[in-house]
Design an enzyme around this catalytic site. Structure first.
Site, short mmCIF file in Angstrom:
data_model
loop_
_atom_site.label_atom_id
_atom_site.label_comp_id
_atom_site.label_asym_id
_atom_site.label_seq_id
_atom_site.Cartn_x
_atom_site.Cartn_y
_atom_site.Cartn_z
N HIS A 1 -7.60 -5.97 1.13
CA HIS A 1 -6.43 -5.10 1.07
C HIS A 1 -5.24 -5.67 1.85
O HIS A 1 -4.09 -5.47 1.46
CB HIS A 1 -6.81 -3.72 1.60
CG HIS A 1 -5.87 -2.63 1.22
ND1 HIS A 1 -5.76 -2.16 -0.08
CD2 HIS A 1 -4.99 -1.90 1.96
CE1 HIS A 1 -4.85 -1.20 -0.12
NE2 HIS A 1 -4.37 -1.03 1.10
N SER B 1 0.84 -1.19 0.00
CA SER B 1 0.00 0.00 0.00
C SER B 1 0.88 1.26 0.00
O SER B 1 1.61 1.49 -0.95
CB SER B 1 -0.96 -0.06 1.20
OG SER B 1 -2.10 0.72 1.00
#
Length: 256
Positions: A239, A102
């Protein structure tokens, strides 16, 4: 961490680098892991333990968290990238693989570009759960800066990025939200969508099949960002998918 086990972390000669796993034999390469928004050096410690004994594993340690909690948070992406590049140049010899999750992938992309521009080659780059730099990110997701704490909290809940023990402790939650909000703000320095820049090393982009913020069609477009081989893979999960696929991801990192 699982099972209450304290995984090894050791400071190096630079405050920007922590050793997550020393090589148990002559090191053939170093993997540098860069954590997500709000993450400290231990965020990727379990993944580090899955790498083979011939690999040394370091983690980037950002200011404002973990052992550097008393330091000011970085106001810009370059304030993370430049010191990390200096630390790597000074303290990391031999083949280098960069992994970022990320925000860590954003940092990693800039870091690889900077190292290569200075003549320090990189063996491979693995961005996880991250849009490629030339692709526009959707408003309110994919680490687009969110400034209201309620928005940040809602975003983290949706991604599954907050352990229950954090949610149950108001003071700890306030601290985490401060750090995450500041980290989201630095992503404004991520390159301008539409402008393609390339690195020289191979890229393996990975993500979660259920990650609505970084869908698989975005992972494919990392191929535009390298002059070398490019691949992509998805795994079950959202995620933070990597937490459920440590062995497989470690195998991909070791294959560079």
């Amino acid at each position: 961490m699982t099972g209450g086990t304290l995984l090894r972390q050791a400071p190096t000669a630079s405050p920007w680098l922590y050793e997550l796993k020393a090589a148990t034999q002559a090191a053939t390469s170093t993997v540098l892991m860069l954590p997500h928004a709000g993450g400290s050096s231990n965020a990727l410690a379990e993944l580090a333990q899955e790498l083979p004994g011939s690999v040394r594993v370091l983690s980037g340690q950002y200011p404002g968290r973990g052992p550097r909690v008393a330091e000011p948070l970085a106001p810009a992406l370059s304030d993370l990238v430049e010191p990390l590049a200096a630390a790597v140049t000074q303290h990391v010899a031999g083949p280098l693989v960069v992994f970022g999750h990320s925000l860590g992938a954003m940092v990693g992309w800039q870091l690889v570009r900077l190292l290569e521009s200075r003549g320090r080659g990189v063996r491979g780059f693995m961005p996880a759960s991250c849009h490629p730099p030339h692709v526009a990110r959707p408003a309110g997701g994919g680490e687009v800066p969110l400034r209201e704490r309620s928005e940040v909290l809602a975003f983290l809940r949706r991604l599954g990025g907050l352990p229950e023990e954090v949610l149950d402790e108001p003071e700890l939650l306030d601290l985490v939200l401060d750090v995450v909000t500041a980290d989201f703000a630095v992503t404004q320095d991520y390159p301008t969508p539409g402008r393609v820049r390339r690195i020289a090393c191979p890229v393996m982009a990975i993500g979660g099949e259920d990650d609505t913020d970084v869908p698989s069609d975005q992972l494919r477009r990392w191929a535009d960002c390298t002059d070398a081989q490019a691949d992509w893979r998805t795994f079950g999960g959202g995620h933070f998918f990597y937490q459920e696929h440590l062995t497989e991801i470690a195998g991909l990192l070791a294959s560079f």
